[in-house]
Design a protein around this motif. Structure first.
Motif, short mmCIF file in Angstrom:
data_model
loop_
_atom_site.label_atom_id
_atom_site.label_comp_id
_atom_site.label_asym_id
_atom_site.label_seq_id
_atom_site.Cartn_x
_atom_site.Cartn_y
_atom_site.Cartn_z
N ASP A 1 0.97 -1.32 -0.05
CA ASP A 1 0.06 -0.23 -0.23
C ASP A 1 0.81 1.05 -0.33
O ASP A 1 1.46 1.45 1.26
N ASN A 2 0.56 1.98 -1.35
CA ASN A 2 1.67 2.70 -1.54
C ASN A 2 2.95 2.89 -0.84
O ASN A 2 3.38 3.63 0.20
N VAL A 3 4.13 1.86 -1.09
CA VAL A 3 5.62 1.62 -0.83
C VAL A 3 6.10 2.04 -1.24
O VAL A 3 6.44 2.14 -2.82
N SER A 4 7.02 2.78 -0.62
CA SER A 4 8.22 3.31 -1.21
C SER A 4 9.57 3.00 -0.60
O SER A 4 9.99 3.35 0.76
N LYS A 5 10.78 3.16 -0.89
CA LYS A 5 12.06 3.38 -0.68
C LYS A 5 12.98 4.30 -0.76
O LYS A 5 13.34 3.71 -1.95
N ASP A 6 14.00 4.78 0.26
CA ASP A 6 15.06 5.42 -0.84
C ASP A 6 16.13 5.20 0.07
O ASP A 6 15.71 4.32 1.25
N TYR A 7 17.02 4.99 -0.72
CA TYR A 7 18.65 4.94 0.08
C TYR A 7 19.08 6.10 0.18
O TYR A 7 19.52 7.25 -1.00
N PRO A 8 19.50 6.46 1.37
CA PRO A 8 20.41 7.68 1.81
C PRO A 8 21.98 7.26 0.90
O PRO A 8 22.13 6.15 1.31
N GLY A 9 22.23 9.04 0.47
CA GLY A 9 24.08 7.95 -0.44
C GLY A 9 24.60 9.66 -0.14
O GLY A 9 24.06 10.47 0.58
N ASP A 10 25.26 9.98 -0.64
CA ASP A 10 26.34 11.01 -0.21
C ASP A 10 25.64 12.39 -0.61
O ASP A 10 26.06 13.15 -1.59
N VAL B 1 23.14 12.34 -2.34
CA VAL B 1 21.76 12.25 -3.30
C VAL B 1 21.15 11.03 -2.02
O VAL B 1 21.67 10.24 -1.78
N ILE B 2 19.87 11.54 -2.51
CA ILE B 2 18.68 9.75 -2.09
C ILE B 2 18.32 9.02 -3.53
O ILE B 2 18.15 9.73 -4.65
N THR B 3 18.84 7.89 -3.45
CA THR B 3 18.20 7.10 -4.71
C THR B 3 16.63 6.50 -4.23
O THR B 3 16.13 5.98 -3.17
N LYS B 4 15.50 6.91 -5.34
CA LYS B 4 14.50 6.52 -4.82
C LYS B 4 13.69 5.45 -4.95
O LYS B 4 14.20 5.25 -6.46
N ALA B 5 14.70 3.89 -4.70
CA ALA B 5 14.30 2.80 -5.47
C ALA B 5 12.81 2.55 -5.72
O ALA B 5 12.30 1.56 -6.62
N LEU B 6 11.68 2.35 -4.67
CA LEU B 6 10.87 2.43 -4.91
C LEU B 6 10.11 3.90 -4.51
O LEU B 6 9.83 4.03 -3.57
N ASP B 7 8.58 4.30 -5.63
CA ASP B 7 8.35 5.37 -5.28
C ASP B 7 6.58 4.85 -5.84
O ASP B 7 5.92 4.51 -6.59
N SER B 8 6.30 4.34 -4.50
CA SER B 8 4.42 5.05 -4.17
C SER B 8 3.85 3.33 -5.43
O SER B 8 2.58 3.64 -5.88
N VAL B 9 4.71 1.96 -4.72
CA VAL B 9 3.83 0.72 -5.38
C VAL B 9 3.02 0.37 -4.57
O VAL B 9 3.32 0.62 -3.84
#
Ligand code: ADP
Ligand code: ADP
Length: 233
Positions: free
Chosen positions: A7-16, A18-26
Motif C-alpha cells: 500500500d503506497n510503498v516507497s523506499k529511499d536509500y540515502p547516499g552522499d 543524494v537519495i536514491t528513490k528505489a521504489l516510488d509509491s508502489v
C-alpha cells in the motif's frame, strides 16, 4: 488471506548527499496461487521490492500486509520469526556454505531453531524431491550450478515456508538448468500451493508465469495477467 498487499510503498536509500528513490509509491496485490514474475531493467527496484516483501528491509513509507498482517511495524525479532515461518529465499548466487555438504546446507536454517520434526529426514526428503538424493554428501564445489541452485531451493523449503521469493535464481545457469529450476518453482506453485515471486531477466521464463509485473525507475509500468493462467483460490 493468501495475499501480499503493498500500500503506497516507497523506499529511499540515502547516499552522499543524494537519495536514491528505489521504489516510488508502489501499490500491488499479489496472490499466492498466481505464479508472479517481476521484470525490469537493472537498477529499477526489483531486488528492493523483494527484500521489502520478504521483510529483509523496511520501506521508507507505506505499508505491507502479509496475509492480512501488517509486517512493516514488527520489531526485528518478530520479523525474524515471521521470515522463518513464512518465507524461503533463493538468489542468483546460491549462497551455499562452501564447507558444508549438500545435506548440511539444507538443514542449515534449522540448526538454530527448535522444531518438532526430524531435521535430517526432512532435508533428505527435499534433496530427493530436487533429484539430488545421491548428492547429499557432496560439497557445493563438487556440484554444477543447477545442482547448487536445487540445493538452495531445498534449503529454502526446509522450514515449510508459504512463499518462495526468488531473485534471479536462473541468472547464473545455462538454459537447461534454468528450465529445471523454473519447472521446480512452477510445480511448487501449482502442486504444493506455495506462493512464488520470481525476479527474472529472461523473457521466455517470464512468459511461462501467470502474471508479469514490470518495474521501471521504482514504479510499476505494466502488470499483465497471462492468457492461459489459472487463478487458484
Ligand atoms: P534491481 O534489482 O532492479 O537491479 P535494486 O532494487 O537492486 O534494482 O536497486 C534499485 C536502486 O536502488 C538502484 O539505483 C540501486 O543502485 C539502489 N540501491 C539498491 N540497494 C541499495 C542500497 N543498499 N544502498 C543504496 N542504494 C541501493
Ligand atoms: P541483483 O543482482 O538482484 O540486481 P544487485 O547486484 O543489484 O542485485 O544488488 C545486490 C545487493 O547489493 C543487494 O542487497 C542490494 O541491496 C545491494 N545494492 C545494490 N545497489 C547498491 C548500491 N548502489 N549501494 C549499496 N548497495 C547496493
Amino acid at each position: 488471506k493468501d495475499l501480499i498487499v503493498l500500500d503506497n510503498v516507497s523506499k529511499d536509500y540515502p547516499g552522499d548527499g543524494v537519495i536514491t528513490k528505489a521504489l516510488d509509491s508502489v501499490n500491488l496485490s499479489i496472490e499466492k496461487g498466481v505464479f508472479t514474475a517481476v521484470i525490469g531493467p537493472s537498477g529499477s527496484g526489483k531486488s528492493t521490492l523483494l527484500s521489502l516483501i520478504g521483510a529483509l528491509d523496511k520501506p521508507t513509507s507505506g505499508k505491507i500486509y502479509f496475509e492480512r498482517e501488517v509486517i512493516t511495524n514488527l520489531n526485528n525479532r518478530k520479523l525474524a520469526n515471521f521470515r522463518f515461518e513464512k518465507i524461503g529465499f533463493i538468489f542468483q548466487q546460491f549462497h551455499l556454505l562452501p564447507t558444508l555438504t549438500a545435506l548440511e546446507n539444507v538443514m542449515c536454517p534449522l540448526f538454530t531453531r527448535k522444531v518438532d520434526y526430524h531435521k535430517k529426514e526432512r532435508a533428505m526428503e527435499l534433496l530427493d524431491e530436487m533429484g539430488l538424493k545421491d548428492k547429499q554428501n557432496a560439497l557445493p564445489s563438487q556440484l554444477s550450478g543447477g545442482q547448487q541452485q536445487r540445493v538452495a531451493i531445498a534449503r529454502a523449503l526446509v522450514h515449510h515456508p508459504d512463499w518462495i521469493l526468488a531473485d534471479e535464481p536462473t541468472g547464473n545457469l545455462d538454459s537447461e538448468s534454468s528450465k529445471i529450476v523454473f519447472d521446480l518453482l512452477k510445480r511448487l506453485n501449482k502442486e504444493q500451493g506455495l506462493g512464488i515471486i520470481l525476479i527474472t531477466h529472461d523473457p521466455d521464463l517470464a512468459k511461462q508465469t501467470d502474471r508479469i509485473i514490470e518495474i521501471k525507475d521504482g514504479t510499476v509500468i505494466s502488470d499483465t495477467m497471462q492468457r492461459d493462467s489459472k487463478i487458484v483460490g
